[in-house]
Design a protein around this motif. Structure first.
Motif, PDB file in Angstrom:
ATOM      1  N   PRO A  51       0.828  -1.222   0.000  1.00 57.64           N
ATOM      2  CA  PRO A  51       0.000   0.000   0.000  1.00 57.64           C
ATOM      3  C   PRO A  51       0.855   1.262   0.000  1.00 57.64           C
ATOM      4  O   PRO A  51       1.917   1.311   0.618  1.00 57.64           O
ATOM      5  CB  PRO A  51      -0.819  -0.125   1.292  1.00 57.64           C
ATOM      6  N   SER A  52       0.371   2.296  -0.668  1.00 59.89           N
ATOM      7  CA  SER A  52       1.129   3.536  -0.821  1.00 59.89           C
ATOM      8  C   SER A  52       1.431   4.261   0.486  1.00 59.89           C
ATOM      9  O   SER A  52       2.471   4.920   0.585  1.00 59.89           O
ATOM     10  CB  SER A  52       0.401   4.481  -1.783  1.00 59.89           C
ATOM     11  N   PRO A  53       0.578   4.192   1.540  1.00 60.90           N
ATOM     12  CA  PRO A  53       0.929   4.897   2.782  1.00 60.90           C
ATOM     13  C   PRO A  53       2.250   4.419   3.393  1.00 60.90           C
ATOM     14  O   PRO A  53       3.038   5.240   3.884  1.00 60.90           O
ATOM     15  CB  PRO A  53      -0.254   4.581   3.708  1.00 60.90           C
ATOM     16  N   PHE A  54       2.501   3.110   3.366  1.00 66.55           N
ATOM     17  CA  PHE A  54       3.758   2.588   3.911  1.00 66.55           C
ATOM     18  C   PHE A  54       4.937   3.038   3.055  1.00 66.55           C
ATOM     19  O   PHE A  54       5.996   3.402   3.566  1.00 66.55           O
ATOM     20  CB  PHE A  54       3.698   1.062   3.995  1.00 66.55           C
ATOM     21  N   ILE A  55       4.753   3.038   1.742  1.00 69.15           N
ATOM     22  CA  ILE A  55       5.809   3.480   0.830  1.00 69.15           C
ATOM     23  C   ILE A  55       6.181   4.936   1.108  1.00 69.15           C
ATOM     24  O   ILE A  55       7.351   5.297   1.218  1.00 69.15           O
ATOM     25  CB  ILE A  55       5.362   3.311  -0.639  1.00 69.15           C
ATOM     26  N   ALA A  56       5.158   5.782   1.241  1.00 71.31           N
ATOM     27  CA  ALA A  56       5.380   7.209   1.460  1.00 71.31           C
ATOM     28  C   ALA A  56       6.023   7.490   2.814  1.00 71.31           C
ATOM     29  O   ALA A  56       6.699   8.512   2.986  1.00 71.31           O
ATOM     30  CB  ALA A  56       4.061   7.959   1.347  1.00 71.31           C
ATOM     31  N   ALA A  57       5.834   6.591   3.774  1.00 66.93           N
ATOM     32  CA  ALA A  57       6.377   6.795   5.123  1.00 66.93           C
ATOM     33  C   ALA A  57       7.874   6.513   5.197  1.00 66.93           C
ATOM     34  O   ALA A  57       8.519   6.899   6.173  1.00 66.93           O
ATOM     35  CB  ALA A  57       5.633   5.908   6.120  1.00 66.93           C
ATOM     36  N   CYS A  58       8.439   5.853   4.187  1.00 65.65           N
ATOM     37  CA  CYS A  58       9.857   5.499   4.186  1.00 65.65           C
ATOM     38  C   CYS A  58      10.700   6.558   3.470  1.00 65.65           C
ATOM     39  O   CYS A  58      10.192   7.304   2.635  1.00 65.65           O
ATOM     40  CB  CYS A  58      10.059   4.149   3.483  1.00 65.65           C
ATOM     41  N   ASP A  59      11.985   6.609   3.813  1.00 71.39           N
ATOM     42  CA  ASP A  59      12.907   7.473   3.073  1.00 71.39           C
ATOM     43  C   ASP A  59      13.093   6.943   1.664  1.00 71.39           C
ATOM     44  O   ASP A  59      13.253   7.704   0.706  1.00 71.39           O
ATOM     45  CB  ASP A  59      14.271   7.516   3.771  1.00 71.39           C
ATOM     46  N   GLN A  60      13.101   5.630   1.550  1.00 69.38           N
ATOM     47  CA  GLN A  60      13.268   4.967   0.262  1.00 69.38           C
ATOM     48  C   GLN A  60      12.556   3.623   0.318  1.00 69.38           C
ATOM     49  O   GLN A  60      12.590   2.937   1.342  1.00 69.38           O
ATOM     50  CB  GLN A  60      14.753   4.755  -0.044  1.00 69.38           C
ATOM     51  N   PHE A  61      11.895   3.265  -0.772  1.00 74.51           N
ATOM     52  CA  PHE A  61      11.203   1.975  -0.824  1.00 74.51           C
ATOM     53  C   PHE A  61      11.641   1.214  -2.064  1.00 74.51           C
ATOM     54  O   PHE A  61      11.676   1.769  -3.164  1.00 74.51           O
ATOM     55  CB  PHE A  61       9.681   2.155  -0.841  1.00 74.51           C
ATOM     56  N   ILE A  62      11.983  -0.055  -1.879  1.00 74.03           N
ATOM     57  CA  ILE A  62      12.503  -0.884  -2.961  1.00 74.03           C
ATOM     58  C   ILE A  62      11.588  -2.082  -3.172  1.00 74.03           C
ATOM     59  O   ILE A  62      11.265  -2.794  -2.211  1.00 74.03           O
ATOM     60  CB  ILE A  62      13.932  -1.371  -2.630  1.00 74.03           C
ATOM     61  N   TYR A  63      11.183  -2.290  -4.410  1.00 71.78           N
ATOM     62  CA  TYR A  63      10.334  -3.445  -4.717  1.00 71.78           C
ATOM     63  C   TYR A  63      11.179  -4.718  -4.803  1.00 71.78           C
ATOM     64  O   TYR A  63      12.203  -4.755  -5.479  1.00 71.78           O
ATOM     65  CB  TYR A  63       9.587  -3.227  -6.034  1.00 71.78           C
ATOM     66  N   ILE A  64      10.714  -5.743  -4.107  1.00 67.17           N
ATOM     67  CA  ILE A  64      11.449  -7.006  -4.044  1.00 67.17           C
ATOM     68  C   ILE A  64      11.555  -7.663  -5.417  1.00 67.17           C
ATOM     69  O   ILE A  64      12.543  -8.345  -5.716  1.00 67.17           O
ATOM     70  CB  ILE A  64      10.770  -7.957  -3.039  1.00 67.17           C
ATOM     71  N   GLU A  65      10.572  -7.427  -6.268  1.00 65.15           N
ATOM     72  CA  GLU A  65      10.560  -8.088  -7.577  1.00 65.15           C
ATOM     73  C   GLU A  65      11.788  -7.774  -8.425  1.00 65.15           C
ATOM     74  O   GLU A  65      12.154  -8.564  -9.297  1.00 65.15           O
ATOM     75  CB  GLU A  65       9.301  -7.696  -8.353  1.00 65.15           C
ATOM     76  N   ILE A  66      12.427  -6.640  -8.192  1.00 67.04           N
ATOM     77  CA  ILE A  66      13.589  -6.272  -9.013  1.00 67.04           C
ATOM     78  C   ILE A  66      14.894  -6.813  -8.431  1.00 67.04           C
ATOM     79  O   ILE A  66      15.969  -6.597  -8.993  1.00 67.04           O
ATOM     80  CB  ILE A  66      13.728  -4.742  -9.166  1.00 67.04           C
ATOM     81  N   LEU A  67      14.812  -7.550  -7.312  1.00 72.23           N
ATOM     82  CA  LEU A  67      16.011  -8.016  -6.636  1.00 72.23           C
ATOM     83  C   LEU A  67      16.346  -9.479  -6.882  1.00 72.23           C
ATOM     84  O   LEU A  67      17.268 -10.010  -6.283  1.00 72.23           O
ATOM     85  CB  LEU A  67      15.883  -7.797  -5.116  1.00 72.23           C
ATOM     86  N   SER A  68      15.596 -10.133  -7.749  1.00 73.83           N
ATOM     87  CA  SER A  68      15.892 -11.535  -8.026  1.00 73.83           C
ATOM     88  C   SER A  68      17.216 -11.637  -8.758  1.00 73.83           C
ATOM     89  O   SER A  68      17.656 -10.708  -9.428  1.00 73.83           O
ATOM     90  CB  SER A  68      14.781 -12.161  -8.880  1.00 73.83           C
ATOM     91  N   GLU A  69      17.877 -12.785  -8.627  1.00 68.11           N
ATOM     92  CA  GLU A  69      19.180 -12.980  -9.262  1.00 68.11           C
ATOM     93  C   GLU A  69      19.065 -12.834 -10.776  1.00 68.11           C
ATOM     94  O   GLU A  69      19.942 -12.284 -11.434  1.00 68.11           O
ATOM     95  CB  GLU A  69      19.731 -14.356  -8.905  1.00 68.11           C
TER      96      GLU A  69
END
Length: 264
Positions: free
Chosen positions: A129-147
């Motif tokens: 959800p966007s509220p948690f994203i906005a509350a962080c200094d930086q938010f990274i999507y896990i989907e882009i971290l796969s090997e």
């Protein structure tokens, strides 16, 4: 001034709301920002739904915290993470937190930690959800971290075409975000330092990441957009270049031609 790699992070993982498949990518990503001094993962380990995590905990030295579900429909894991986060904050032994979850229940925690003056990095799935994203200094999507994603990004380092498998599409809103950030920082000639532009974009949109659009670096993403100019300036060190960017001026003649064509 403290070096970025010297920053100490507390890594708190919600086992109920993130997949275990990308744990290697998560830990490597965190290492870019500092050293994880606390690494804890929370869940009810008697449940089969979190069994996949057990095989990777020892490999990455992550401490599992058992939290039973006392009542149906209530997430006791969230409460345990929040209590531990505040306890760690008051020890004064960390410079930041990495909260790995796709649950909006951690929004207030992220806000409180930032109020205390520490950096907060969030990680979660695209469904976060966007509220948690906005509350962080930086938010990274896990989907882009796969090997696989990382290997593909390395192959595309010198290319202007993005990967076919991207999280977000490059739209007018994103281009406008980049353009406005350049304008906010530009000197009298319109040029802005790429590094500073990247920092400002993150302040405006914490989940902005060039990898979301298929590019490993922000410079590669900007090179693929015809709205901007790039100037790589040589420094005293031959292997280091300072990259500056600016918004291309609008061609008034073309704009006038378009208006004339519409009148006809």
């Amino acid at each position: 001034m403290q070096n970025l790699n010297d920053l100490r992070f507390a890594v708190l993982i919600d086992a109920d709301n993130v997949p275990y498949a990308n744990v290697k990518g998560m830990m490597e990503e965190i290492a870019k920002y500092g050293t994880p001094t606390f690494k804890r993962i929370y869940g009810d380990w008697t449940k089969p739904t979190v069994s996949g995590w057990k095989g990777v905990l020892l490999e990455h030295a992550i401490t599992p915290i058992q939290q039973y579900s006392y009542t149906t429909g209530k997430n006791a894991t969230d409460s345990a993470m929040i209590i531990d986060a505040m306890d760690i904050l008051y020890t004064g032994k960390v410079d930041g937190f990495c909260i790995i979850s796709s649950d909006s229940d951690f929004t207030r925690l992220a806000v409180r930690l930032r109020e205390a003056g520490v950096k907060v990095i969030g990680m979660g799935q695209k469904k976060t959800p966007s509220p948690f994203i906005a509350a962080c200094d930086q938010f990274i999507y896990i989907e882009i971290l796969s090997e696989t994603a990382l290997e593909d990004a390395k192959e595309n380092m010198e290319k202007l075409q993005p990967e076919t498998n991207t999280i977000k599409n490059l739209d007018k809103k994103t281009i406008q975000l980049i353009a406005s950030s350049i304008s906010d920082l530009a000197d009298e000639s319109g040029w802005a330092f790429l590094g500073e532009v990247g920092k400002l974009i993150l302040k405006k949109e914490p989940d902005f990441d060039s990898r979301n659009y298929g590019f490993k670096k922000l410079g590669q993403l900007i090179k693929s957009i015809h709205n901007f100019e790039i100037d790589e300036r040589v420094t005293d060190k031959s292997n280091i270049k300072l990259v500056y960017i600016k918004v291309k001026p609008v061609n008034k003649n073309r704009a006038g031609d378009k208006k004339s064509a519409r009148k006809k």
